[in-house]
Design a protein around this motif. Structure first.
Motif, PDB file in Angstrom:
ATOM      1  N   PRO A  94      43.844  39.032  55.838  1.00 34.91           N
ATOM      2  CA  PRO A  94      42.991  39.152  57.025  1.00 34.91           C
ATOM      3  C   PRO A  94      42.116  40.403  57.062  1.00 34.91           C
ATOM      4  N   VAL A  95      42.344  41.336  56.155  1.00 37.53           N
ATOM      5  CA  VAL A  95      41.503  42.531  56.098  1.00 37.53           C
ATOM      6  C   VAL A  95      41.193  42.873  54.640  1.00 37.53           C
ATOM      7  N   GLY A  96      40.113  43.610  54.470  1.00 40.67           N
ATOM      8  CA  GLY A  96      39.710  44.060  53.144  1.00 40.67           C
ATOM      9  C   GLY A  96      38.474  44.925  53.273  1.00 40.67           C
ATOM     10  N   CYS A  97      37.855  45.225  52.150  1.00 43.44           N
ATOM     11  CA  CYS A  97      36.621  45.996  52.183  1.00 43.44           C
ATOM     12  C   CYS A  97      35.762  45.643  50.978  1.00 43.44           C
ATOM     13  N   MET A  98      34.493  45.980  51.081  1.00 40.30           N
ATOM     14  CA  MET A  98      33.529  45.746  50.017  1.00 40.30           C
ATOM     15  C   MET A  98      32.672  46.978  49.835  1.00 40.30           C
ATOM     16  N   HIS A  99      32.240  47.214  48.597  1.00 39.97           N
ATOM     17  CA  HIS A  99      31.227  48.218  48.301  1.00 39.97           C
ATOM     18  C   HIS A  99      30.639  47.865  46.937  1.00 39.97           C
ATOM     19  N   GLY A 100      29.633  48.595  46.539  1.00 38.48           N
ATOM     20  CA  GLY A 100      29.046  48.300  45.240  1.00 38.48           C
ATOM     21  C   GLY A 100      27.709  48.982  45.053  1.00 38.48           C
ATOM     22  N   SER A 101      26.826  48.293  44.309  1.00 31.92           N
ATOM     23  CA  SER A 101      25.504  48.857  44.058  1.00 31.92           C
ATOM     24  C   SER A 101      24.515  47.759  43.697  1.00 31.92           C
ATOM     25  N   TYR A 102      23.250  48.082  43.914  1.00 36.50           N
ATOM     26  CA  TYR A 102      22.150  47.220  43.492  1.00 36.50           C
ATOM     27  C   TYR A 102      21.452  47.923  42.336  1.00 36.50           C
TER      28      TYR A 102
END
Length: 128
Positions: A94-102
């Motif tokens: 039910p929870v998490g996170c996202m990140h990254g790059s272009y």
């Protein structure tokens, strides 16, 4: 006083939302949508070439996603322009996170990465 603007400066803002109608918690399926705004704060035009996402669920399981463009596009942003799109992801928790790059390229041929700051994915029903 002279203010110098960076040639290549891309600002990325993210907003996420739990999608209960597309989720099935009993089956370990939590759907989230997110809206991304990409803004060219620099002094030179640039094109978004590709994306790299790192998605982490509550159990610490990491999924990496790489691909060309975003939502089938490789937007070209002149200084001051912005591009907004929406997409989604499914987590087993039910929870998490996202990140990254272009991956970006300036009109002058300079390649650079625009960071996507971490943002949370959370089912509010599970947080209360």
């Amino acid at each position: 006083m002279e203010v110098q603007v960076q040639r290549h400066s891309i600002k990325v803002l993210a907003r996420s939302q739990f999608q209960p109608e597309q989720s099935a918690p009993v089956e370990g399926r939590y759907a989230f949508s997110y809206t991304i705004t990409i803004e060219n704060d620099g002094s030179e035009p640039a094109r978004l070439l590709d994306r790299h996402w790192i998605i982490t669920d509550a159990d610490g399981k990491v999924q990496e996603v790489r691909g060309e463009g975003v939502v089938g596009e490789q937007p070209h942003l002149k200084p001051g322009e912005r591009f907004r799109y929406s997409s989604g992801t499914i987590l087993p928790t039910p929870v998490g996170c996202m990140h990254g790059s272009y991956g970006m390229v300036g009109d002058d041929g300079t390649r650079f990465d625009a960071e996507i700051p971490a943002f949370s994915l959370a089912s509010l029903a599970r947080l209360h």
